[in-house]
Design an enzyme around this catalytic site. Sequence first.
Site, PDB file in Angstrom:
ATOM      1  N   GLU A  43     -16.637 -12.436  17.783  1.00  0.00           N
ATOM      2  CA  GLU A  43     -16.235 -11.065  17.465  1.00  0.00           C
ATOM      3  C   GLU A  43     -17.457 -10.160  17.330  1.00  0.00           C
ATOM      4  O   GLU A  43     -17.436  -9.006  17.753  1.00  0.00           O
ATOM      5  CB  GLU A  43     -15.434 -11.036  16.143  1.00  0.00           C
ATOM      6  N   ASP A  55     -38.558 -12.981  15.430  1.00  0.00           N
ATOM      7  CA  ASP A  55     -37.932 -14.151  14.816  1.00  0.00           C
ATOM      8  C   ASP A  55     -36.684 -13.774  14.045  1.00  0.00           C
ATOM      9  O   ASP A  55     -35.718 -14.531  14.001  1.00  0.00           O
ATOM     10  CB  ASP A  55     -38.935 -14.835  13.878  1.00  0.00           C
ATOM     11  N   HIS A 110     -46.800  -7.804   8.305  1.00  0.00           N
ATOM     12  CA  HIS A 110     -45.501  -7.337   8.783  1.00  0.00           C
ATOM     13  C   HIS A 110     -45.212  -5.907   8.331  1.00  0.00           C
ATOM     14  O   HIS A 110     -44.595  -5.127   9.048  1.00  0.00           O
ATOM     15  CB  HIS A 110     -44.399  -8.272   8.250  1.00  0.00           C
ATOM     16  N   HIS A 164     -43.924  -0.330   9.457  1.00  0.00           N
ATOM     17  CA  HIS A 164     -44.245  -1.706   9.835  1.00  0.00           C
ATOM     18  C   HIS A 164     -45.332  -1.680  10.904  1.00  0.00           C
ATOM     19  O   HIS A 164     -45.090  -1.306  12.031  1.00  0.00           O
ATOM     20  CB  HIS A 164     -42.995  -2.418  10.346  1.00  0.00           C
ATOM     21  N   ILE A 220     -44.358 -15.317  11.881  1.00  0.00           N
ATOM     22  CA  ILE A 220     -44.399 -14.705  10.545  1.00  0.00           C
ATOM     23  C   ILE A 220     -43.090 -13.965  10.262  1.00  0.00           C
ATOM     24  O   ILE A 220     -42.580 -13.241  11.110  1.00  0.00           O
ATOM     25  CB  ILE A 220     -45.566 -13.696  10.453  1.00  0.00           C
ATOM     26  N   HIS A 269      -6.228 -14.660   7.280  1.00  0.00           N
ATOM     27  CA  HIS A 269      -5.971 -13.903   8.503  1.00  0.00           C
ATOM     28  C   HIS A 269      -5.251 -12.583   8.231  1.00  0.00           C
ATOM     29  O   HIS A 269      -4.961 -11.847   9.173  1.00  0.00           O
ATOM     30  CB  HIS A 269      -5.149 -14.747   9.476  1.00  0.00           C
TER      31      HIS A 269
END
Lengths: 672, 672
Positions: B415, B162, B266, B35, B194, B477
């Site tokens: 969590e 982002d 990117h 990248h 982007i 659960h």
Amino acid sequence: MDITALREAHPDHWMRAAAIRALTLDAVAAANSGHSGMPIGMADVATVLWSKHLKFDAANPTWPDRDRFILSAGHGSMLLYSLLYLSGDPQITLDQVKNFRQWGSRTAGHPENFHADAIEMTTGPLGQGIAHSVGFAMAEEMLRARFGKGAMDHHTYVIAGDGCLMEGVSQEAVALAGRYGLGRLVVFWDNNNITIDGEVSLSDRTDQIGRFNAAGWHVQEIDGHDPEAIDAAITAAKAVKDKPSMIACKTHIALGHAAQDTSKGHGALTDADQNATAKDGWGWSYGPFEVPAEIKSWWEEVGHRGAAEREAWDGRLAALSERKQAEFARVFAGEAPKKLSSVIRALKKQNAEAQPKVATRKASEMVLEVVNPVMPETVGGSADLTGSNNTKTADLGVFDTDNRKGRYVYWGIREHGMAAAMNGIGLHGGLRPYGGTFMAFTDYARPAMRLAALQKTPTVFVMTHDSIGLGEDGPTHQPIEHLSISRATPNTLVFRPADIIETAEAWEIALKQTETPSVLSLTRQGLPTLRTQHKTNNLSEKGAYVLADAEGKRQVILMATGSEVSLAMAAREALQAEGIGTRVVSMPCWELFEAQDESYRRKVLPAGPVRVGIEAASRFGWDRWLLGERGREAKAGFVGMHSFGASAPAEELFEKFGITAEAVVEKAKSLL
Amino acid sequence: MDITALREAHPDHWMRAAAIRALTLDAVAAANSGHSGMPIGMADVATVLWSKHLKFDAANPTWPDRDRFILSAGHGSMLLYSLLYLSGDPQITLDQVKNFRQWGSRTAGHPENFHADAIEMTTGPLGQGIAHSVGFAMAEEMLRARFGKGAMDHHTYVIAGDGCLMEGVSQEAVALAGRYGLGRLVVFWDNNNITIDGEVSLSDRTDQIGRFNAAGWHVQEIDGHDPEAIDAAITAAKAVKDKPSMIACKTHIALGHAAQDTSKGHGALTDADQNATAKDGWGWSYGPFEVPAEIKSWWEEVGHRGAAEREAWDGRLAALSERKQAEFARVFAGEAPKKLSSVIRALKKQNAEAQPKVATRKASEMVLEVVNPVMPETVGGSADLTGSNNTKTADLGVFDTDNRKGRYVYWGIREHGMAAAMNGIGLHGGLRPYGGTFMAFTDYARPAMRLAALQKTPTVFVMTHDSIGLGEDGPTHQPIEHLSISRATPNTLVFRPADIIETAEAWEIALKQTETPSVLSLTRQGLPTLRTQHKTNNLSEKGAYVLADAEGKRQVILMATGSEVSLAMAAREALQAEGIGTRVVSMPCWELFEAQDESYRRKVLPAGPVRVGIEAASRFGWDRWLLGERGREAKAGFVGMHSFGASAPAEELFEKFGITAEAVVEKAKSLL
């Protein structure tokens, strides 16, 4: 809190809402478990919403154009059961309410959509309701655009608590709803300032108003015990067409109970004296589970209120063209079109001949290119990996504020929110969602993927880059345990197709499911076509099958999935060259193989020959096939991963981790 | 973008930052993957941060009081490798940079903390860096309060993109950092507009400034290519002591390259002509991987800048009391105190005698009550289930803005954020975190739990309510596949203790780990003490052992974990009464049993007798033990769950799902 003042300000409203509060206390006391505080705190909001705004017809809970009501704070299930019982839902009877949280009752601890038609989705894991609701609201937008306002024109209402808003997935949902301008989504935040551990401020000081505003929502703040304010806020929320609405409702958990405004009030209020005192304060002088006829009949009128609207809708639907009506009925029944199988067969035939070497993610795109045109109910998408997941076909169009007919959703970097919203789209009815990310990021989507399985939503999770074959991005992006994770989950079909033919077959099976989600585990790297002899039958439907049988005495069975099937074929060739009869079994879907009768399974995997399993993933779970269902069946070995992966070109990784045809040959020979 | 203007405005700065940009282009081109855009876009921010603010000494990358630099946007790994190489890190040499993304190199596709000392954590799965950074910053606050500013006084800097901010976990992190007023946490948002799929607005229109403000952050917006603005913003961020800081850096991805400001930018920029043109534009006229001596030596001075500070710190540390110094050294080495084993042994002895019937979650609390006082480095917490997870002991104190010595964290309903922050606390060094939620919500914490395993962080995940024994809360659960999920994950110890004695042993093992996280799977319901004969040895250390042997001829082996071990003991009694010799093997930790030599495993599980596995969970993975490691060993069966659970009282669920001593007896007899 001055309960008397509340009672006197709106005496009729008060008693109608008090019925919810009293039923909640009684049911929780009878079960000796449950959550009393939330239904008591939100009874006023729910009473106003259901009686003045919610479009529903209690006698017809599956009416496609009903408003959707989603109790994201699912622990407050007695709120929903009270509303359903009071308004005359045919399934949630008084007996059901009395059997709250008992074996076999519809009134489970948390709302389960498979227990009653009127329960839109399973909630309980916090944040899921609000995240799924994005999908419900998107589905409404999409279907309104397709079938017209006469057929589809409703709202999605959500009750969410602090827990829902603290869960990260809520941010993904809130951002998506804001981005896509879901104006018919209305979320009530039960702003009661209490969590299990204490006051919200103990762990959170977020300005939720500012947060929702930042995501482009229309936000209001009201007193959640003032019926006029509630009514006005809902009316205002409905008037805003281009933004989702959040109504922050200041409430008191366990209003009027000794546990009011405390974390104790969140749980089961079972102290008989305290409960009696609370009922006195509410002016509720009736016996356990008793609702005076006047109040019950008012609620039943509420339940009937939508009947006329529903009938009018019947008329409007009947006015659509026959083709449209049939289409509407088909997509809401979740039936795949007849053409699906024929386009799949044609694609299989064509590629059995063409024998392309393509990654199964690319093969998946080739399948979607023939499927999407004949299945207008599909909704595709990706969590910002469109080009990598190969999920977008040219004909879909992009869903946006100005293109509600678009069938492709750019979900952003939100695997969890995507998975939840996809489930919501599916649960709404009329659409069939699929969406992609990298297989390793199953981890991010897990809570919603589990819910898909539990609540029987046939979402298709397109999980590409399914092994170390991903290459240089390294171990964070290379799944090892993720096949095990999905395979260990009940009611989930996990497909790892070996070539384009199996990929087409997997899609066909996945798209015909009505109650089971599918995970398609697809490669980044190119794979040869192995099924070069066209068969009209879908061989993957049996989960595993003999791809190439032994020549001569059958001494070895190689069992593999996905990219390792071609490796098994190469190993077979080497073993046969040494005179070792070797069968190759392709196992694209263990769950379907498990579902076959034993005689088929034994035909494919007879006792005796040495077995070698091959999968570029954890061995975990493989022994069930390697060692035989009864034990004592076979000597066995496994060629796969025993650690996390690494960053390097893919071919080198297979070499370094010893997942090669040579290793398979060696393993088989060592066991003979 | 007018590159010339940028060059001319700050020519020296420009060339120093251009070194990062050029190295990135060269390394990505050589690897033909990676990248490029992010390192190129954020080179200015990184250059200013590292040269003017970051407290580090390149020669001593593990110096405990260094500033922590976390590249949350881990795909931009060449930014980090460039900085390390340039500043003279002893491990990230030029050869390493040239071998970017190759087998065996330290410069993996994404930063892996086990590849180089200077890499604080593994990043790549988006959002994890920012979420872990909350733990890094909390650890600094906690240790500063304990050891004084002379020993601990640093900042945590994060670069997030982002993608990080769209992931839900970022909201949990942002809210936690705001709530706990982590003033030394500084997050740079690479605001380049982007993502992979296109412009951010395609999927997101969140006002991030508003969002961070709503969470109580100090927020600034700057031009991310203006070194003076960057410097001023960092200075301002450091001046704000009571709030975390977010600096929104407007940048251009792949600045000055043909792919600038596009999603193509990117990824891997490998077009030789375009790269040459970009370098020309940057005024970079050197060969591949070439950095002029002047620039390299400037960067090396940056790397040496902290040496004096580190030496001064050495002096301050030496001025602490000997006891404090020894303690500091011990906790940063991750060594458990000698007293740990003795308090565990004493607890075992006492309870082997007292033989309480307690839930293992309660047993866990009893263990923590003796451990926490002798292990000041433990940091406890729960995701809003403190009373249910039994994670809080009286002596801990609560971590808060006005009590940095507090050792208990109220994580809220987060969590995922909790798991990530716990890892961050552990990675910081000097502390040992544990935290609880319900076992089923492993799902929410999964991405961070996997990272704990991958990056070798010995976090302890206290997962209570570990089966249908949870009862009325129902299937959402009740874990079914969650033992499988953690067991299938490499480098993870999964404990399911059968009683208080095994619970104590599990904690002892978990707290002695230095590179492996542990999952403690604990019951809600009470369990009898089975280990009534005290042994000083930690029997759980071998993963499985014979709890009760057969009397007479050994015909059956019952293998169980956790709450089902007592059920196995009851079944054994019934079988023995019928003259069927039955051994019970308790298997508290499969991974440790797997790690024993084969002779021990065969001693515990000899070939021959019928085997029955018993666990109130999915069978998935059990066959490895049931069917024997070699196959052909035993006839076998399983008593456990084959579906999701249901809502009802726990005892009834065990009955209805057929997990009873009677069912075990029947299964064993059917196999004989």
